[in-house]
Design a protein around this motif. Structure first.
Motif, PDB file in Angstrom:
ATOM      1  N   ARG A   1     -40.430 -18.140   6.664  1.00  0.00           N
ATOM      2  CA  ARG A   1     -40.808 -16.733   6.521  1.00  0.00           C
ATOM      3  C   ARG A   1     -40.139 -16.060   5.337  1.00  0.00           C
ATOM      4  N   THR A   2     -39.042 -16.611   4.890  1.00  0.00           N
ATOM      5  CA  THR A   2     -38.289 -15.948   3.808  1.00  0.00           C
ATOM      6  C   THR A   2     -38.459 -16.634   2.472  1.00  0.00           C
TER       7      THR A   2
ATOM      8  N   TYR B   1     -30.617 -14.180   8.377  1.00  0.00           N
ATOM      9  CA  TYR B   1     -30.891 -15.354   7.568  1.00  0.00           C
ATOM     10  C   TYR B   1     -30.668 -15.076   6.087  1.00  0.00           C
ATOM     11  N   THR B   2     -29.876 -15.948   5.443  1.00  0.00           N
ATOM     12  CA  THR B   2     -29.572 -15.773   4.014  1.00  0.00           C
ATOM     13  C   THR B   2     -29.688 -17.082   3.240  1.00  0.00           C
TER      14      THR B   2
END
Length: 90
Positions: A88-89, A43-44
């Protein structure tokens, strides 16, 4: 995050699918769980919709082509998994 689990609606299954329901649910759940880990690791900053599509693509890639062709998870539930990955990020 709890691991996603696939539950098949017995009303939508033919007799052969019903007989194989438990192992099929296990296989679909395992593919979705593995996809969740892979997508989460990569994930980015993609949008929730992009992550939802990535989850479906990754889960199907982990299945036999015949099973993948018939795997149509509930979009809203798959999106909830994607929302957890995105949140979450942040």
């Amino acid at each position: 995050m709890t691991e996603p689990h696939v539950t098949l609606d017995p009303r939508s299954l033919n007799p052969v699918e019903e007989k194989l329901r438990g192992p099929l649910e296990d296989q679909l759940s395992s593919a979705l769980q593995a996809a969740t880990v892979r997508v989460g690791d990569r994930y980015t900053g993609e949008s929730v919709e992009q992550v939802t599509a990535m989850l479906l693509e990754e889960a199907k890639a982990g299945l036999h082509p015949d099973i993948a062709a018939g795997f149509h998870p509930d979009h809203d539930q798959l999106r909830q998994v994607a929302e957890v990955i995105v949140s979450r990020t942040r």
